[in-house]
Motif scaffolding. Structure first.
Motif, PDB file in Angstrom:
ATOM      1  N   UNK A 243       0.853  -1.192   0.000  1.00  0.00           N
ATOM      2  CA  UNK A 243       0.000   0.000   0.000  1.00  0.00           C
ATOM      3  C   UNK A 243       0.879   1.229   0.000  1.00  0.00           C
ATOM      4  N   UNK A 244       0.611   2.132  -0.928  1.00  0.00           N
ATOM      5  CA  UNK A 244       1.307   3.413  -1.002  1.00  0.00           C
ATOM      6  C   UNK A 244       0.287   4.483  -0.622  1.00  0.00           C
ATOM      7  N   UNK A 245       0.445   5.088   0.549  1.00  0.00           N
ATOM      8  CA  UNK A 245      -0.500   6.072   1.071  1.00  0.00           C
ATOM      9  C   UNK A 245       0.188   7.431   1.163  1.00  0.00           C
ATOM     10  N   UNK A 246      -0.567   8.484   0.906  1.00  0.00           N
ATOM     11  CA  UNK A 246      -0.003   9.817   1.069  1.00  0.00           C
ATOM     12  C   UNK A 246      -0.755  10.872   0.304  1.00  0.00           C
ATOM     13  N   UNK A 247      -0.157  12.061   0.249  1.00  0.00           N
ATOM     14  CA  UNK A 247      -0.734  13.144  -0.531  1.00  0.00           C
ATOM     15  C   UNK A 247      -0.871  12.705  -1.979  1.00  0.00           C
ATOM     16  N   UNK A 248      -1.941  13.143  -2.612  1.00  0.00           N
ATOM     17  CA  UNK A 248      -2.244  12.681  -3.970  1.00  0.00           C
ATOM     18  C   UNK A 248      -1.061  12.887  -4.914  1.00  0.00           C
ATOM     19  N   UNK A 249      -0.417  14.045  -4.839  1.00  0.00           N
ATOM     20  CA  UNK A 249       0.710  14.321  -5.735  1.00  0.00           C
ATOM     21  C   UNK A 249       1.875  13.381  -5.462  1.00  0.00           C
ATOM     22  N   UNK A 250       2.130  13.107  -4.177  1.00  0.00           N
ATOM     23  CA  UNK A 250       3.236  12.216  -3.826  1.00  0.00           C
ATOM     24  C   UNK A 250       2.970  10.792  -4.294  1.00  0.00           C
ATOM     25  N   UNK A 251       1.734  10.340  -4.163  1.00  0.00           N
ATOM     26  CA  UNK A 251       1.385   8.982  -4.583  1.00  0.00           C
ATOM     27  C   UNK A 251       1.563   8.831  -6.096  1.00  0.00           C
ATOM     28  N   UNK A 252       1.103   9.819  -6.859  1.00  0.00           N
ATOM     29  CA  UNK A 252       1.233   9.748  -8.314  1.00  0.00           C
ATOM     30  C   UNK A 252       2.699   9.747  -8.726  1.00  0.00           C
ATOM     31  N   UNK A 253       3.486  10.622  -8.139  1.00  0.00           N
ATOM     32  CA  UNK A 253       4.912  10.698  -8.493  1.00  0.00           C
ATOM     33  C   UNK A 253       5.627   9.396  -8.148  1.00  0.00           C
ATOM     34  N   UNK A 254       5.320   8.854  -6.977  1.00  0.00           N
ATOM     35  CA  UNK A 254       5.993   7.631  -6.548  1.00  0.00           C
ATOM     36  C   UNK A 254       5.649   6.455  -7.456  1.00  0.00           C
ATOM     37  N   UNK A 255       4.372   6.267  -7.727  1.00  0.00           N
ATOM     38  CA  UNK A 255       3.967   5.121  -8.553  1.00  0.00           C
ATOM     39  C   UNK A 255       4.447   5.262  -9.991  1.00  0.00           C
ATOM     40  N   UNK A 256       4.617   6.485 -10.480  1.00  0.00           N
ATOM     41  CA  UNK A 256       5.186   6.661 -11.818  1.00  0.00           C
ATOM     42  C   UNK A 256       6.658   6.266 -11.849  1.00  0.00           C
ATOM     43  N   UNK A 257       7.341   6.424 -10.728  1.00  0.00           N
ATOM     44  CA  UNK A 257       8.762   6.057 -10.630  1.00  0.00           C
ATOM     45  C   UNK A 257       8.947   4.557 -10.455  1.00  0.00           C
ATOM     46  N   UNK A 258       7.955   3.903  -9.889  1.00  0.00           N
ATOM     47  CA  UNK A 258       8.062   2.493  -9.517  1.00  0.00           C
ATOM     48  C   UNK A 258       8.134   1.596 -10.749  1.00  0.00           C
ATOM     49  N   UNK A 259       9.192   0.789 -10.827  1.00  0.00           N
ATOM     50  CA  UNK A 259       9.350  -0.196 -11.898  1.00  0.00           C
ATOM     51  C   UNK A 259       8.882  -1.547 -11.371  1.00  0.00           C
ATOM     52  N   UNK A 260       7.659  -1.903 -11.718  1.00  0.00           N
ATOM     53  CA  UNK A 260       7.038  -3.099 -11.163  1.00  0.00           C
ATOM     54  C   UNK A 260       7.599  -4.370 -11.788  1.00  0.00           C
ATOM     55  N   UNK A 261       7.676  -5.449 -11.004  1.00  0.00           N
ATOM     56  CA  UNK A 261       8.100  -6.742 -11.562  1.00  0.00           C
ATOM     57  C   UNK A 261       7.039  -7.296 -12.497  1.00  0.00           C
ATOM     58  N   UNK A 262       7.391  -8.260 -13.316  1.00  0.00           N
ATOM     59  CA  UNK A 262       6.397  -8.851 -14.246  1.00  0.00           C
ATOM     60  C   UNK A 262       5.204  -9.427 -13.508  1.00  0.00           C
ATOM     61  N   UNK A 263       4.015  -9.198 -14.049  1.00  0.00           N
ATOM     62  CA  UNK A 263       2.796  -9.730 -13.459  1.00  0.00           C
ATOM     63  C   UNK A 263       2.206  -8.897 -12.357  1.00  0.00           C
ATOM     64  N   UNK A 264       2.864  -7.813 -11.971  1.00  0.00           N
ATOM     65  CA  UNK A 264       2.339  -6.970 -10.904  1.00  0.00           C
ATOM     66  C   UNK A 264       1.126  -6.182 -11.397  1.00  0.00           C
ATOM     67  N   UNK A 265       0.217  -5.930 -10.481  1.00  0.00           N
ATOM     68  CA  UNK A 265      -1.019  -5.217 -10.802  1.00  0.00           C
ATOM     69  C   UNK A 265      -1.154  -4.011  -9.894  1.00  0.00           C
ATOM     70  N   UNK A 266      -1.479  -2.862 -10.472  1.00  0.00           N
ATOM     71  CA  UNK A 266      -1.650  -1.647  -9.696  1.00  0.00           C
ATOM     72  C   UNK A 266      -3.133  -1.313  -9.600  1.00  0.00           C
ATOM     73  N   UNK A 267      -3.611  -1.032  -8.380  1.00  0.00           N
ATOM     74  CA  UNK A 267      -5.015  -0.743  -8.119  1.00  0.00           C
ATOM     75  C   UNK A 267      -5.135   0.645  -7.497  1.00  0.00           C
ATOM     76  N   UNK A 268      -5.972   1.484  -8.038  1.00  0.00           N
ATOM     77  CA  UNK A 268      -6.175   2.809  -7.485  1.00  0.00           C
ATOM     78  C   UNK A 268      -5.612   3.883  -8.388  1.00  0.00           C
TER      79      UNK A 268
END
Length: 683
Positions: free
Chosen positions: A593-618
């Motif tokens: 779970x990545x929780x925080x200010x909306x701008x911080x959450x968007x920036x963080x998840x855009x930086x995140x390089x997910x492993x194969x098969x990972x699913x992002x919700x939200x």
């Protein structure tokens, strides 16, 4: 010329310091609190520090122009640093508080939970208390657990005969092996005594023991049972101790004086020399959830410690979590189950009543206490037999939830729209959020000025039961007034879940009221938590052969109720695991779970390089009951993104989260963000 020699030759120091003659390079972990700097740095050790600068000691080093605390991880002859090394500023204490085993465990925990090793060490090692450190006697580091000190202690393990394969588990621990098991305690089991017996035989075999329990009440019971067998070779660690007392007890474990450590959450990191057994009791208790980064669960840390230190692991409880059952189904741990004949003999008679068919007794006193007729009869019979009766109420206070008497809409505060509550019969309505009094309530929907109870708290229930059972003493336990135990005899005990007092001989009857408050929660663990709480309550009641009964005011057809009636926590856990696997929830997947200010959450998840098969919700709003991250408590734009991946790739996800946090830390955006692996409140 070697790297170390070249480094020494290149050193010039205006203060006239010279490098240590051997292993002049210290590898230090500074406690910086920054993800992108969570690694060791090399410093030069001068000759005056040579003796005290040992691996594991606390040091002070200069980093980016300021002095910071750190731990010396190792001494070496060479360095990978191309430039001139800075000097080790000073050794704070010559006490090697970070043992190699705990250092490895802290690193493994940080990697498991996508956190920093420095944050884990803050949980594992208490702050230094200099006077205590100098006053405590030291021991020879080469001395391990002194088995001879307990050679005269007789340990009777016959009570473990009620469990299949328990004898082989104990034998394996004593033999120095590392067995792993999930123990399903039988109804009414004196579990502190059973854990004390295992601890005693482990110490007699020459190895140490760490026992982790949810709260102070459990700690006191286990400590008393274990001290009866091992005396002062046992220390108890908890957050309630003062800095001096906690550090003194922690040092006793570190220095080998006390091979048995019993404590809450962070005690799983206790530096017991040559640990042979780690015990986690009631791993599903919410008190086990660590509120500080990186939020490690003692059960998972115990798994890591068992694997890394090759020691035994026992996860026990009256109920079973899906995570513990997954360890069994994967073959990593074995079952320790009671024989069904034992279960049948010790289980109280459990009856369930549907909320839709309350069957309230015709007695007006029972009606005023909102007790179903069957439950009222069971309570009256137990009191007549001079045994105590337990009423479990899920909410503390008087009337913690209020509704408009006309339209049944929740009563809300006119200032912050929080829920209103009543603290007593003559008290004004107050807001549970802002605390303001609202003496002139008016419903915003229909204009009514009267309210009715939406939920009844323990205090109001105790008041009602006092009228229903005149002349019978009534004890309330919950909130900030928790009774550890109560005397046998005819009395009524009203307690919130987890605050039930222990009574010698057990309760004659127990009644679970307002069960809808636990079952109607839209949370992943609502059913599991209800089964755990109800089985813990049932374990306090006498067996049916001794007249013990328990009444659950809930639909008898619900799986959670059936699990209690049949005393089948294993079957319920297996059902939970299968359902979560089908729906893609932990423990079938690793979820972050990545929780925080909306701008911080968007920036963080855009930086995140997910492993194969990972699913992002939200992103979505935080689920009800979830704490917002620090710095966002008063913000309306706090969001959550969930990331899930097959459990086989859980370490890859954790590594990706660590990398993304390091990138974010280097940019210093100042926004609030929290990253939590396998959070307890996924909704």
């Amino acid at each position: 010329m070697s790297t170390a020699a070249a480094g020494r030759d290149a050193v010039t120091d205006p203060a006239g310091r010279s490098p240590a003659p051997h292993q002049s390079v210290a590898r230090v972990l500074p406690l910086l609190g920054l993800s992108h700097l969570d690694r060791a740095f090399d410093y030069r050790v001068d000759s005056d520090q040579d003796i005290e600068a040992r691996p594991g000691v606390r040091v002070r080093v200069r980093f980016a122009g300021r002095l910071v605390d750190g731990f010396l991880l190792e001494r070496r002859d060479d360095t990978d640093h191309a430039g001139t090394l800075a000097w080790l500023d000073r050794v704070v204490s010559p006490e090697p508080v970070l043992t190699p085993e705990i250092a490895r465990l802290a690193r493994a925990t940080a990697d498991r939970y996508a956190g920093s090793m420095g944050d884990v060490l803050r949980l594992a090692i208490p702050p230094r208390h200099a006077r205590t450190e100098s006053a405590e006697p030291k021991v020879d580091e080469s001395v391990g657990v002194d088995a001879g000190a307990t050679a005269g202690v007789e340990v009777d393990l016959s009570a473990w005969d009620a469990y299949d394969h328990a004898d082989r588990f104990a034998e394996s621990v004593v033999a120095g092996a590392f067995p792993r098991a999930v123990w399903q305690a039988a109804p009414g089991e004196d579990w502190p005594a059973r854990l004390a017996e295992l601890a005693a035989v482990t110490v007699r075999g020459g190895r140490g023991v760490v026992v982790v329990v949810p709260d102070q009440r459990d700690l006191d019971r286990v400590a008393a049972a274990t001290e009866a067998l091992l005396g002062d070779r046992v220390v108890a660690l908890s957050a309630g101790l003062g800095p001096s007392a906690r550090y003194r007890r922690w040092l006793r474990a570190l220095r080998g004086h006390s091979p048995v450590v019993i404590g809450t959450r962070s005690a799983v990191f206790a530096p017991v020399p040559d640990v042979g057994l780690v015990v986690i009791w009631d791993d599903g208790d919410p008190s086990m959830y660590e509120p500080r980064s990186p939020y490690p669960h003692p059960r998972e840390v115990g798994v890591l410690r068992s694997h890394g230190s090759r020691c035994g692991l026992l996860i026990g409880g009256f109920a079973r979590t899906a995570e513990a059952h997954t360890l069994v189904t994967a073959g990593w741990a074995h079952d320790l189950l009671p024989r069904r004949t034992i279960v049948r003999d010790r289980t109280p008679r459990v009856t369930a009543l549907s909320d839709e068919d309350r069957r309230v007794a015709r007695d007006p006193l029972a009606m005023s206490a909102r007790i179903p007729g069957l439950a009222f009869d069971a309570a009256r019979a137990a009191l007549a037999a001079d045994t105590p009766v337990l009423f479990s109420v899920p909410r503390r206070g008087y009337l913690p939830s209020l509704l408009c008497a006309r339209c049944r809409e929740p009563a809300r505060c006119r200032h912050c729209h929080g829920p209103l509550q009543s603290a007593g019969p003559d008290q004004p309505l107050t807001c549970r959020w802002c605390g303001r009094a609202d003496p002139g309530f008016r419903c915003a929907h229909c204009g009514s000025t009267t309210v009715r109870a939406g939920a009844t708290g323990a205090r109001r229930t105790a008041e009602e039961l006092g009228r229903a059972f005149p002349g019978v003493p009534v004890l309330t336990s919950g909130g900030d007034r928790i009774a550890d135990s109560t005397e046998p005899g005819a009395r009524v005990v009203v307690a919130t879940p987890g605050a039930e007092p222990w009574v010698a001989g057990g309760y004659g009857a127990a009644v679970l009221l307002d069960t809808w408050a636990q079952l109607d929660r839209a949370e992943l663990r609502a059913g599991e938590d209800a089964v755990r709480r109800w089985l813990n309550t049932a374990a306090l009641v006498r067996g049916h052969r001794d007249g013990g009964t328990m009444v659950i005011v809930a639909d008898a057809g619900l799986p959670v109720v059936q699990a209690v009636i049949r005393w089948d926590p294993v079957g319920f856990a297996e059902r939970e695991v299968l359902q979560r696997a089908e729906l893609g929830f932990p423990p079938a997947v690793t979820m972050a779970a990545v929780d925080g200010d909306a701008a911080a959450v968007v920036t963080f998840t855009d930086t995140l390089e997910l492993p194969p098969g990972a699913e992002r919700l939200g992103p979505v709003a935080l689920p009800p009951g979830a704490r917002p991250p620090a710095g966002s408590e008063n913000r309306d734009d706090v969001e959550r993104v969930l990331v899930r991946v097959d459990r086989r790739h859980g370490r890859e996800l954790a590594a990706a989260l660590q990398t993304a946090q390091a990138i974010r830390g280097a940019h210093h955006d100042g926004l609030s963000l929290r990253v939590q692996v396998d959070p307890p409140d996924v909704g």
